[in-house]
Each structure stands twice: as structure tokens, then as C-alpha cells.
Motif scaffolding. Structure first.
Motif, PDB file in Angstrom:
ATOM      1  N   GLY A  15      55.056   8.461  43.865  1.00  0.00           N
ATOM      2  CA  GLY A  15      55.648   9.764  43.587  1.00  0.00           C
ATOM      3  C   GLY A  15      54.609  10.862  43.526  1.00  0.00           C
ATOM      4  N   GLU A  16      55.075  12.104  43.570  1.00  0.00           N
ATOM      5  CA  GLU A  16      54.176  13.252  43.635  1.00  0.00           C
ATOM      6  C   GLU A  16      53.364  13.452  42.361  1.00  0.00           C
ATOM      7  OE1 GLU A  16      57.295  13.910  46.697  1.00  0.00           O
ATOM      8  OE2 GLU A  16      57.262  13.201  44.612  1.00  0.00           O
ATOM      9  N   LYS A  17      53.913  13.104  41.219  1.00  0.00           N
ATOM     10  CA  LYS A  17      53.208  13.358  39.956  1.00  0.00           C
ATOM     11  C   LYS A  17      51.915  12.548  39.862  1.00  0.00           C
ATOM     12  CE  LYS A  17      54.249  14.139  35.096  1.00  0.00           C
ATOM     13  NZ  LYS A  17      55.285  14.076  34.044  1.00  0.00           N
ATOM     14  N   ILE A  18      51.974  11.289  40.231  1.00  0.00           N
ATOM     15  CA  ILE A  18      50.763  10.466  40.226  1.00  0.00           C
ATOM     16  C   ILE A  18      49.869  10.859  41.400  1.00  0.00           C
ATOM     17  CG2 ILE A  18      49.944   8.102  40.594  1.00  0.00           C
ATOM     18  CD1 ILE A  18      52.204   7.135  38.835  1.00  0.00           C
ATOM     19  N   GLY A  19      50.481  11.204  42.538  1.00  0.00           N
ATOM     20  CA  GLY A  19      49.698  11.622  43.692  1.00  0.00           C
ATOM     21  C   GLY A  19      48.863  12.853  43.405  1.00  0.00           C
TER      22      GLY A  19
ATOM     23  N   VAL B 299      57.981   4.841  37.232  1.00  0.00           N
ATOM     24  CA  VAL B 299      59.113   5.560  37.817  1.00  0.00           C
ATOM     25  C   VAL B 299      58.573   6.802  38.510  1.00  0.00           C
ATOM     26  CG1 VAL B 299      61.288   6.724  37.349  1.00  0.00           C
ATOM     27  CG2 VAL B 299      60.659   4.712  36.029  1.00  0.00           C
ATOM     28  N   ALA B 300      58.975   7.014  39.761  1.00  0.00           N
ATOM     29  CA  ALA B 300      58.485   8.155  40.529  1.00  0.00           C
ATOM     30  C   ALA B 300      58.972   9.461  39.908  1.00  0.00           C
ATOM     31  CB  ALA B 300      58.960   8.045  41.977  1.00  0.00           C
ATOM     32  N   ALA B 301      58.118  10.462  39.938  1.00  0.00           N
ATOM     33  CA  ALA B 301      58.473  11.783  39.416  1.00  0.00           C
ATOM     34  C   ALA B 301      57.761  12.837  40.249  1.00  0.00           C
ATOM     35  CB  ALA B 301      58.078  11.914  37.945  1.00  0.00           C
ATOM     36  N   LYS B 302      58.342  14.019  40.307  1.00  0.00           N
ATOM     37  CA  LYS B 302      57.763  15.108  41.082  1.00  0.00           C
ATOM     38  C   LYS B 302      56.928  16.017  40.190  1.00  0.00           C
ATOM     39  CE  LYS B 302      60.526  15.808  45.219  1.00  0.00           C
ATOM     40  NZ  LYS B 302      61.217  16.841  46.022  1.00  0.00           N
ATOM     41  N   ALA B 303      55.909  16.632  40.813  1.00  0.00           N
ATOM     42  CA  ALA B 303      55.102  17.653  40.144  1.00  0.00           C
ATOM     43  C   ALA B 303      54.410  18.448  41.229  1.00  0.00           C
ATOM     44  CB  ALA B 303      54.084  17.019  39.203  1.00  0.00           C
ATOM     45  N   HIS B 304      54.383  19.760  41.082  1.00  0.00           N
ATOM     46  CA  HIS B 304      53.764  20.600  42.101  1.00  0.00           C
ATOM     47  C   HIS B 304      52.374  21.076  41.691  1.00  0.00           C
ATOM     48  CE1 HIS B 304      55.043  23.633  39.288  1.00  0.00           C
ATOM     49  NE2 HIS B 304      54.494  24.585  39.986  1.00  0.00           N
ATOM     50  N   SER B 305      51.939  20.702  40.474  1.00  0.00           N
ATOM     51  CA  SER B 305      50.618  21.108  39.998  1.00  0.00           C
ATOM     52  C   SER B 305      50.217  20.181  38.856  1.00  0.00           C
ATOM     53  CB  SER B 305      50.634  22.563  39.512  1.00  0.00           C
ATOM     54  OG  SER B 305      51.437  22.684  38.344  1.00  0.00           O
ATOM     55  N   ILE B 306      49.030  20.423  38.306  1.00  0.00           N
ATOM     56  CA  ILE B 306      48.589  19.614  37.167  1.00  0.00           C
ATOM     57  C   ILE B 306      49.136  20.176  35.858  1.00  0.00           C
ATOM     58  CG2 ILE B 306      46.519  18.824  38.357  1.00  0.00           C
ATOM     59  CD1 ILE B 306      44.910  20.861  36.794  1.00  0.00           C
ATOM     60  N   GLY B 307      49.982  21.205  35.955  1.00  0.00           N
ATOM     61  CA  GLY B 307      50.712  21.698  34.788  1.00  0.00           C
ATOM     62  C   GLY B 307      49.849  22.493  33.827  1.00  0.00           C
ATOM     63  N   VAL B 308      50.075  22.265  32.538  1.00  0.00           N
ATOM     64  CA  VAL B 308      49.398  23.039  31.504  1.00  0.00           C
ATOM     65  C   VAL B 308      47.898  22.763  31.470  1.00  0.00           C
ATOM     66  CG1 VAL B 308      49.662  21.338  29.654  1.00  0.00           C
ATOM     67  CG2 VAL B 308      49.626  23.771  29.086  1.00  0.00           C
ATOM     68  N   TRP B 309      47.475  21.657  32.081  1.00  0.00           N
ATOM     69  CA  TRP B 309      46.041  21.351  32.123  1.00  0.00           C
ATOM     70  C   TRP B 309      45.268  22.431  32.878  1.00  0.00           C
ATOM     71  CZ3 TRP B 309      44.869  17.942  28.665  1.00  0.00           C
ATOM     72  CH2 TRP B 309      45.753  16.918  28.362  1.00  0.00           C
TER      73      TRP B 309
ATOM     74  N   ARG C  34      63.838   6.737  41.288  1.00  0.00           N
ATOM     75  CA  ARG C  34      63.969   7.988  40.536  1.00  0.00           C
ATOM     76  C   ARG C  34      65.434   8.331  40.291  1.00  0.00           C
ATOM     77  NH1 ARG C  34      63.190  13.572  42.121  1.00  0.00           N
ATOM     78  NH2 ARG C  34      62.650  12.909  44.216  1.00  0.00           N
ATOM     79  N   ILE C  35      66.266   8.117  41.294  1.00  0.00           N
ATOM     80  CA  ILE C  35      67.698   8.383  41.150  1.00  0.00           C
ATOM     81  C   ILE C  35      68.318   7.440  40.123  1.00  0.00           C
ATOM     82  CG2 ILE C  35      69.918   8.219  42.348  1.00  0.00           C
ATOM     83  CD1 ILE C  35      68.477   9.301  44.840  1.00  0.00           C
ATOM     84  N   VAL C  36      67.978   6.148  40.214  1.00  0.00           N
ATOM     85  CA  VAL C  36      68.542   5.172  39.283  1.00  0.00           C
ATOM     86  C   VAL C  36      68.077   5.470  37.855  1.00  0.00           C
ATOM     87  CG1 VAL C  36      68.592   2.734  38.640  1.00  0.00           C
ATOM     88  CG2 VAL C  36      68.764   3.391  41.045  1.00  0.00           C
ATOM     89  N   TYR C  37      66.816   5.835  37.685  1.00  0.00           N
ATOM     90  CA  TYR C  37      66.324   6.144  36.353  1.00  0.00           C
ATOM     91  C   TYR C  37      67.031   7.368  35.782  1.00  0.00           C
ATOM     92  CZ  TYR C  37      63.044   6.918  32.525  1.00  0.00           C
ATOM     93  OH  TYR C  37      62.485   7.093  31.282  1.00  0.00           O
ATOM     94  N   TYR C  38      67.345   8.332  36.632  1.00  0.00           N
ATOM     95  CA  TYR C  38      68.094   9.504  36.198  1.00  0.00           C
ATOM     96  C   TYR C  38      69.452   9.085  35.620  1.00  0.00           C
ATOM     97  CZ  TYR C  38      70.447  14.045  36.498  1.00  0.00           C
ATOM     98  OH  TYR C  38      71.145  15.184  36.209  1.00  0.00           O
ATOM     99  N   ILE C  39      70.107   8.126  36.291  1.00  0.00           N
ATOM    100  CA  ILE C  39      71.407   7.638  35.801  1.00  0.00           C
ATOM    101  C   ILE C  39      71.225   6.856  34.507  1.00  0.00           C
ATOM    102  CG2 ILE C  39      73.391   6.169  36.365  1.00  0.00           C
ATOM    103  CD1 ILE C  39      72.835   6.767  39.320  1.00  0.00           C
ATOM    104  N   LEU C  40      70.202   6.027  34.452  1.00  0.00           N
ATOM    105  CA  LEU C  40      69.975   5.192  33.270  1.00  0.00           C
ATOM    106  C   LEU C  40      69.725   6.035  32.018  1.00  0.00           C
ATOM    107  CD1 LEU C  40      67.641   2.399  34.715  1.00  0.00           C
ATOM    108  CD2 LEU C  40      70.007   2.140  34.010  1.00  0.00           C
ATOM    109  N   THR C  41      69.011   7.142  32.167  1.00  0.00           N
ATOM    110  CA  THR C  41      68.678   7.953  30.988  1.00  0.00           C
ATOM    111  C   THR C  41      69.877   8.732  30.469  1.00  0.00           C
ATOM    112  OG1 THR C  41      67.917   9.724  32.463  1.00  0.00           O
ATOM    113  CG2 THR C  41      66.251   8.212  31.591  1.00  0.00           C
TER     114      THR C  41
END
Length: 966
Positions: free
Chosen positions: A348-352, A771-781, A266-273
């Protein structure tokens, strides 16, 4: 001397000093130390043989901090230049050679003989530095290649300036002989810098709060449990946001494993983008996404830690992919719980959170499926007691009732008892239990959403997402937004200049976007009208073919013209739905890109709303037509209503339109689920099989880990979006129209049991690691589900009132019955009006009437011929209409009151979780204060001006006391 003399074999100094040319290629700096390694022949372990500080000045380097020189021809100097083929030279800055890192470096015994080392590894050639990300590209001899090469050179140079370390695999080493692979490693300094930027929480103390008490029934669930090591792969800790200034506070046992691989990628992808690669057409260009889009790189992905079917040979590998496959991704484990903590750790939390929601949704579907099955069985066991179907099937009643033709001119008169079997089967879904199930599902939806909020709150606590609003990376500006917006203004919060999109430009883009969405929705409605026209045209054809003088000539006892038309039209509608979906997906992404959303979260929300709105109309429009429009605006013989003045509107079956709605719902819902599973599982498997067909013959030590993952399919940024969309559309089928098909939750349950394993299997075996990403909920769904839950109450009330025959039967039972001993007898005759054949207009009069029928019957409540208000609606029609409207109002109010009461009674966050959150916050705050206090005391001991510092100590102690009091 770093190694005993007897074991110091193959010293590089024995082969002469390193030549100047070799040193120039290595590019030493003033503050670098040359460390030479040789291969100990007895244990195949590389040991340090000599190191000496290099003080020569003036030589510059564009390489990484620690550059590994390959022993291939293109990267290692030849033997004549003074290095043996079994040696590797490392350049390490002096400040990294000393201290804890140097001691750690000495403890690691490195395997460096490439000819004997398997390439199925997640480490650089030195066996120490972990591969956090991989970029791939192919030489393409065309006029664009020079530009692409320059972009890559500049991009990789800037990555090295950002602190990342690179190692390139030449195309000669790849399986196809065409692809280069650039392996990326993030050293400790980079990780801790960006961990602070991204506000990553890390352990500070093991959690000492007792776990929840086990319940007596837990022993009954033991067969469904997974081993504790799989369910909880690591201890529970108190955590705090990482800060470089207080590293001693955190539980750092090993720098190489302190940050998990998902955090690292996740850190490396942040740099790459955000890494620039030059200026083109006067605009600054940056980000790996653009380089992937323009073909500079062909892929960018983190690595799986091992092969899914066997453990890695490397003892340092966690083999989490193998564990996930064995315990989660196999279908034979369908009855087991999901290892959510391990999924979160690996992906990561988003897929979890997605799999947590899908698993909880499937658990709740079990209760709906059981109740729906009971309602269906009730209809099955009471089928013989249904008075309406008995009268239709009776020769003395249904056999004597002559029905009016089903179409103009070509169709003939037919007898009512020819629809006997379809009327019997309609009772399976159109009975008293339908009303109960519609009310139950309205309450079930509320319970599902409220209990999910509680489950989500527990996960937020367990996964350290309590203080997480939206990930820093999600809230920061999208690289595309920064690149396309040339105007700048001061941010009122940060007081920094940042790009923005002018209001006029936003308005134009939104107008274009809205117009495009409306056009595609209009296209869906046009296609639905085309299907309706098809139904009308084919209906007449089926009726003329399947009827004779007496009755419709059915191919089987069940296949009537209505059912044949409904089945074929449903299949055609499903094909059109799939085609429009395929086209609109690309259009939705294009118009969302055109809007230039500011943040990633905004981008996802806009795309979600566009896609859901389209899918909602696309999938549900045909069901809405059958449920609320078909058979409602037919007219009566002699005065039929026509679509486009050409096609006569469809009529419902004498037993009602509910069976046709059930048919439509079953075909679209089941077809979508089958097609979805084919797309998700079989298609990626075929592509991967085709891509790996040559590599299967290669031994493990030649088919590298990065090549294996390169041959897999890309999960994509929107991969999870489509998974959510599929489940939400299914949720609509089982809630919006469930009154017409009580078995819908059972079908959804069976599909979801398979869906969990299909999704886990494809994610673990067929796709590159996301790529791992964080999410604390299912969002707008979550908001979409809430909206559908409210709409479902309305649609089911209307289905029971207007589509089923329940209300007309109840009105007849209580107000118009003619036989007290059997109140429902005579209902069919009462529900059919009489028409005089001589009143037919010339345009719709049947061509043949061999038996010279004088009257025929049709489904409506109108006065008969000879009455003063001939063919007008009777008073019974208005009574039934009033009863329908009253039922809708009463049912909606009852269900809504119960829904809101249940939602009020169930708190969103369990009391136990609230207490644990408060306790953890207090203890974490106390630990941080104690740490700061100890640091301050150390300063006081070293400081001569004690009096000036005493006030700070008192203030800090006061904060600790205040924290304890709070």
C-alpha cells in the motif's frame, strides 16, 4: 451436457440423489442452482457434471452467497447421505450462473481433492475464491466463552449479510488443535460497491505520455539499478475513480485480478471495522478492533501471497513477497535502489511513502556524511598545530600551572598538563571547520526538505494520489468515536445527523490529557536532575580517587575525572531514557484513546505530537544540559554555586565542554540505534522461532498459509508510527547538535543503510502482512522536521558560541594577543584566572596542601588578588560575551536568509510533473466525456423521442469542446 461423456467420470447422480437432510444443511434458496462437481480421476481436475435449477420454495439460508461445503466430517454429509468424499456442492444464485461469470466459471478447472491439495494456498478449498482476510479464535472454556461465541455468530452473520463469503477451518485442522480460522472472500459485487464508496482509482487507458529522458550519467548508476520488471511491475495507466454504472469504461480483463490483493484487503478491512455484532449495556457494538480487544478473536490479518524463501506452486500466485525478499530485503542488496512501485503494490501507499522517504533521507545523508568526514579529518591532520593543546601539554607551561581543586575538601591541587590527551582530542571537534560545518548543515537541512517535497510530488503523480487529500477511510469517523459519543447533531455539509462530543466533555478530557503529559515531562526533568546529582556526587568521588598531590591519577592517559563522570552518567541516562520510553508509550496511547479523536487522521496526529514532545525532552534534555548549562554557572573558588545547597556545580574541562557533549551525543545516539535494531530484528525473530518450533516438523501440505502467517508477529496500526519516530529522533541528533560531532551524519548514514534492510526484512519475513492504506505524504512529520530544521540553526549557533572555545580564541587572536609572530601563544595562560589559596572558605578548602601552594588557577576571566575589583569579571569577559551574541545573530541571519532563498528558488512540484498532471487530467476528462457521449448516442438510437434527447447531445458535445479548449 457440460462435459463429454467419456470424461464425465464419477457422476454424483450415480450415487443417488442428495438426501433431504443434506439439502437442509445446504440451505437452498428459491433462486439457487445446485451444481455438482466430481473428480476426474485421470487429471485430478474437477468438472461440472450436472446442474439443474432448483425451484423448491420455503427453505431459508443464513449462509453466504456461494457456500463451499467442506469434506471434513463436521461439514460434509456422509456417503450414506448421497455425496462422495471427493465431491463438493456449490450453491450459486441463478443470476450468477449465467452470463460472463458463468463462462468464466466454466473455464476454471478446480482442484478439490483436499487430501492431495497443499494447504499452503491463498484460496478457498474450491481453488477459485481468493482469501482476502483471515480471522482466528480459540475455544476458551470459561464463563465468558458463551458471550464470545454469540458475538462471533452475530458478527459473522452480519459479514455474510454485507456480501462477504466465509469458510471456517475447524480446530482439528490446525497445527495446535485449538485455533479456528475464518477465511473471508470478497466477491465481485462487494468489491465494486466499496471501490466506489472508497473512491478507488482504477485504469481506464494505458499511459501514452512519453517517459522522462535518460541522462548520460545513468549508465554509471547501472550497478545500483534493479531489473525493470521489479522496479515497474505493471504498466502505467490513466486512472479514474471507480463507478459501478460505467464498468465498461475500465480495463477489466479478469474480475478476479482486477483489484490487487492490497486493494481487496483494504476493502474487507473497511467492512470489518464497521460491522456490528450486537448490543451490550444498551450500546450498539461493532468493529473487529473491539472484538480483538475483548478476546473474541485472537487475530485478524490479510495473507502473504507465498513463502518468502521460495515461490508458490500455484501458477496464479504473483510471488511478490518472494521477489521483495530476493531483491530488497536481503542485506547483500544494500547498494541497490528500492523497488518502490512493488512495495506500494504489495503493502500500500502508506508503507511505500515511508520507504521512499527513508531512502531519500539516506541518499541526502551521504553528502552530509562526506562533508562531516572532511571536517573531522581536518581536525585530525591539524591536531599537532593546535597551540592550545601544545601549551597544555608543555612541561614549561601546563606542567607549571597549578589548578584549583575539582571538589570541596577531599580533592587536591593538580597540574594542567594532566589533561593533555583530552585537550588534543577535543581539537578533533573544536576547530575552524566546526563553524563551516554548522553553517553547511543549516543549508543542507533546507535542501533536504525542499528536494523531498519535489520527490513526494513525483510519487503523488506516479501513484495516483494527485487529487487525494486524505483517504476517505481516514477522514470518516472512527468506530470508537461513533460508539462512545451518544449525542448527535446535524452536519452542516452533509445535512445528516452524526455523533459528536460535547464541548464540556472535550475540555475535561483535554485537561486530564494535558496534565498527564506535563506530569511525565516533569518526571523526565526530575530524572535528568537526578542524573546531574549523580554526576556531581560521583565526580567528587572520581576526583578524590584519581588525584594525588601533583595531578589526577588517571587510569589511562585519557580517562580524567570529567570524562569518567561523563561516560558513566551518559550510560545511566540512556538506561533511564529507555525505561521512561517503555512506560510512556502505553500512557500516550491511553490518554489519546481517552480524548476520543473524531477521525483516524486526528488520532494519529494527536498521538504523534504527544510521543514526539515526550521523546524530544527525553532524548535531548541531557544534551541540552551539557551544551548550554554545564560549566556556565560554577562561580569561582571561595564563592562556588551549589545545587540544592549540597553539590557543587560541575566545571568544564580546561579545553572546553565540547568533548563532553560529543561523548554524550555518541553514547545516546549509538545506543539508541543499536537497541532499536535489536528490538526491530532480533526480538521478533526470537518470538517467531519460538512460535514455530513445533510447526517446523510439519510438511507443507499440513502447515497452512493462514497458520504460517498467524505464527508471525503483528505489525500493528502504530507500527509505521514508531519507524517514523525513530528516524525523526535521529534527524534531531544530526541537526540540533551536529556542530559538536561532525561524524554524526556518517553514523546515521551507516545506521540507515542497515535500517532500510532491517525494516524490509522484518516486514517481509517476520511480520504478518499489514492492511494496505493510502497516504500522499509523511503527514505531520513534515511539519515536525521543518520545526527542527529552524531550531537546529539556533542550537548550533549557541553551541559554537557558548560550548566551543572558538569565540574566545578569536577574540584573543584579534584583540589580546601578546606575540605578533605567534598570535595564539599565551592563550591558555590568558584564559585562566588566579585565586589566592588563603581566600578559600573553611567549607571548601582542601584538607591537604603538602606543597604549600599560595595560588591556584581556574577557568574564567576575573581580576586577580590584589586588584581593586578582585574576582570581578574583566573587560575581556564582556568583550567575549558581546562577540558571542554578535556571532549568534549574524550566523542565524545568514543561514536563515540562505534557507529561505533556497526554499523560494526550488519549486515544490517539478515543472515536468505539473505538465504531466495537466495532460493526464485533460486526457482522462476527454475519455470520460467521450464515454458519456457514446452512451447517450446509444440511448438516442433506442429512444423514440429523439427530439427531446437532442438537446442533451448538443450540451454534452459542448462540454467536450470546452474541455479541449481548456
Amino acid at each position: 451436457r457440460l462435459a463429454p461423456a467419456p470424461r464425465r467420470l464419477g457422476l454424483s447422480l450415480a450415487q443417488g440423489p442428495v438426501s433431504g437432510a443434506a439439502m437442509n444443511r445446504l440451505g437452498r434458496k428459491d433462486n439457487e442452482t445446485l451444481i455438482e462437481m466430481s473428480l476426474a480421476t485421470d487429471d485430478n481436475i474437477a468438472v461440472l457434471t450436472n446442474f439443474k435449477p432448483s425451484r423448491s420454495a420455503g427453505e431459508d439460508s443464513n449462509g453466504p452467497l456461494c457456500e463451499t461445503i467442506s469434506n471434513t466430517e463436521s461439514e460434509l454429509p456422509s456417503n450414506s447421505e448421497g455425496l462422495s468424499s471427493t465431491e463438493t456442492t456449490l450453491l450459486i444464485p441463478d443470476h450468477q450462473v449465467t452470463g460472463r461469470r458463468y463462462n468464466l466459471f466454466l473455464k476454471r478447472r478446480l482442484r478439490i481433492n483436499k487430501r492431495h491439495q497443499s494447504k499452503d494456498s491463498v484460496f478457498f478449498r474450491d481453488g477459485v475464491r481468493r482469501i482476502d482476510f483471515v480471522l482466528s479464535y480459540v475455544d476458551d472454556p470459561n464463563k465468558e466463552e458463551e458471550k464470545k461465541t454469540e458475538r462471533r455468530r452475530e458478527f459473522e452473520k452480519n459479514l455474510q449479510k454485507a456480501g462477504l463469503e466465509l469458510e471456517t477451518e475447524d480446530k482439528k485442522e490446525s497445527e495446535d488443535g485449538k485455533t479456528y480460522f475464518v477465511k473471508i472472500h470478497a466477491p465481485w459485487e462487494v468489491l465494486i460497491t466499496y471501490a466506489e464508496v472508497l473512491n478507488i482509482k482504477v485504469p481506464i487507458k494505458e499511459n501514452d505520455i512519453p517517459s522522462t529522458v535518460e541522462y548520460p550519467l545513468d549508465c554509471m548508476l547501472k550497478p545500483f539499478r534493479l531489473p525493470e520488471k521489479v522496479m515497474h511491475p505493471e504498466p502505467d495507466y490513466f486512472t479514474a475513480p471507480f463507478s459501478k454504472s460505467r464498468q465498461e469504461l475500465y480495463l477489466i480483463d479478469n474480475e478476479s485480478t482486477f483489484f490487487s490483493p492490497s486493494m481487496r484487503n483494504r476493502i474487507v478491512y473497511y467492512i470489518l471495522t464497521r460491522c456490528p455484532y450486537g448490543t451490550e449495556e444498551g450500546k450498539k457494538k461493532f468493529g473487529i478492533k473491539r472484538l480483538l480487544n475483548n478476546g473474541t478473536y485472537t487475530a485478524a490479518y490479510p495473507l502473504h501471497d507465498c513463502q518468502y524463501w521460495k515461490k508458490a506452486n500455484d501458477p496464479n500466485c504473483d510471488n511478490e513477497r518472494y521477489t521483495l525478499y530476493m531483491e530488497w530485503a536481503r542485506f547483500l542488496r544494500f547498494y541497490k535502489e528500492q523497488p518502490l512501485d512493488l512495495i506500494r503494490k504489495y503493502y500500500g501507499e502508506k508503507i511505500g511513502i515511508y520507504f521512499a522517504w527513508l531512502g531519500f533521507y539516506t541518499e541526502m545523508l551521504f553528502f552530509a556524511a562526506v562533508v562531516g568526514l572532511i571536517c573531522f579529518l581536518y581536525g585530525w591532520f591539524t591536531m599537532d598545530e593546535n597551540m592550545s593543546s601544545k601549551e597544555i601539554c608543555a612541561a614549561a607551561i601546563g606542567g607549571e600551572i597549578i589548578m584549583c581543586p575539582l571538589c570541596d575538601r577531599k580533592c587536591e591541587y593538580w597540574k594542567l598538563n594532566t589533561t593533555c590527551e583530552s585537550s588534543e582530542y577535543s581539537h578533533l571537534f573544536d576547530n575552524v571547520a566546526t563553524l563551516f560545518f554548522a553553517i553547511f548543515m543549516g543549508i543542507w537541512v533546507t535542501l533536504f526538505l525542499e528536494f523531498w517535497k519535489r520527490r513526494q510530488a513525483r510519487l503523488k503523480y506516479e501513484w495516483d494520489l494527485v487529487d487525494f487529500e486524505e483517504e476517505q477511510q481516514q477522514l470518516q469517523l472512527r468506530p470508537e468515536y461513533e460508539a462512545k459519543c451518544t449525542h448527535k447533531k446535524k452536519n452542516p455539509v452533509t445535512q445528516e445527523m452524526e455523533p459528536y462530543l460535547p464541548l464540556t466533555s472535550q475540555a475535561v478530557r483535554f485537561c486530564i490529557s494535558g496534565t498527564t503529559v506535563l506530569f511525565w515531562i516533569s518526571l523526565i526533568i526530575a530524572s535528568m536532575i537526578a542524573v546531574i546529582v549523580y554526576r556531581l556526587a560521583v565526580y567528587a568521588a572520581f576526583a578524590s580517587i584519581m588525584e594525588n598531590t601533583q595531578a589526577p591519577h588517571s587510569i589511562s592517559g585519557l580517562l580524567t575525572p570529567q570524562l569518567a563522570t561523563s561516560v558513566t552518567a551518559s550510560c545511566l541516562n540512556f538506561v533511564i531514557i529507555m525505561i521512561l520510553n517503555f512506560l510512556y508509550e502505553k500512557i500516550a496511547v491511553w490518554i489519546t484513546d481517552m480524548e476520543i479523536p473524531r477521525t483516524h487522521l486526528e488520532y494519529e496526529n494527536r498521538l504523534t505530537m504527544k510521543m514526539f514532545l515526550f521523546q524530544f525532552v527525553n532524548y535531548y534534555s541531557s544534551c541540552f544540559y551539557v551544551a548550554f548549562f554545564k560549566g556556565k554557572f560554577v562561580g569561582y573558588p571561595g564563592n562556588y554555586t551549589y545545587m540544592f545547597s549540597s553539590w557543587r556545580n560541575e566545571e568544564c574541562d580546561p579545553a572546553g565542554c565540547l568533548i563532553e557533549l560529543t561523548t554524550q551525543l555518541t553514547i545516546v545516539m549509538a545506543g539508541k540505534q543499536i537497541w532499536g535494531n535489536i528490538q526491530e530484528a532480533i526480538v521478533p525473530w526470537i518470538w517467531n522461532w519460538w512460535g514455530r518450533r513445533k510447526a517446523r516438523c510439519n510438511p507443507e501440505n499440513l502447515y497452512s498459509r493462514w497458520e504460517q502467517d498467524h505464527d508471525l508477529q503483528s505489525f500493528g496500526v502504530l507500527g509505521l508510527f514508531y519507524e517514523y519516530l525513530e528516524m525523526v529522533i535521529q534527524f534531531g541528533f544530526i541537526t540540533l547538535f551536529v556542530a559538536s560531532f561532525p561524524l554524526a551524519p556518517l553514523l546515521a548514514l551507516m545506521n540507515n543503510v542497515l535500517e532500510i534492510r532491517v525494516d524490509s526484512w522484518k516486514l517481509t519475513t517476520q511480520f504478518r502482512r499489514p492492511v494496505a492504506a493510502k497516504a500522499h505524504s509523511i503527514g505531520v512529520w513534515q511539519e515536525i522536521l521543518n520545526g527542527m530544521a529552524i531550531l537546529s540553526v539556533v542550537t548550533n549557533a549557541f553551541i559554537v558560541a557558548f560550548t566551543s572555545d572558538m569565540i574566545p580564541r578569536l577574540v584573543y587572536y584579534y584583540a589580546y594577543f601578546t606575540n605578533e609572530d605567534s598570535p595564539m601563544s599565551g592563550y591558555i595562560n590568558n584564559s585562566l584566572s588566579v585565586f589566592q589559596v588563603s581566600d578559600f572558605l573553611e567549607g571548601n578548602k582542601p584538607e591537604k596542601n603538602p606543597e604549600n601552594f599560595l595560588t591556584c588557577r581556574y577557568r574564567d576571566y576575573r581580576y586577580p588578588p590584589g586588584h581593586g575589583r578582585k574576582y570581578d569579571h574583566t573587560m575581556q569577559f564582556w568583550h567575549i560575551l558581546a562577540a558571542k551574541m554578535a556571532f549568534i545573530i549574524i550566523m542565524e541571519h545568514i543561514v536563515f536568509i540562505v534557507k529561505f532563498f533556497v526554499a523560494w528558488m526550488i519549486p515544490d512540484v517539478p515543472a515536468e510533473v505539473k505538465a504531466r498532471i495537466k495532460r493526464e487530467k485533460f486526457l482522462t476528462q476527454k475519455i470520460l466525456h467521450e464515454y458519456e457521449l457514446n452512451k447517450l448516442k446509444q440511448k438516442l438510437c433506442e429512444c423514440k423521442t429523439y427530439e427531446n434527447m437532442e438537446k442533451e447531445v448538443i450540451a454534452t458535445e459542448g462540454k467536450v469542446e470546452l474541455s479541449q479548449a481548456m
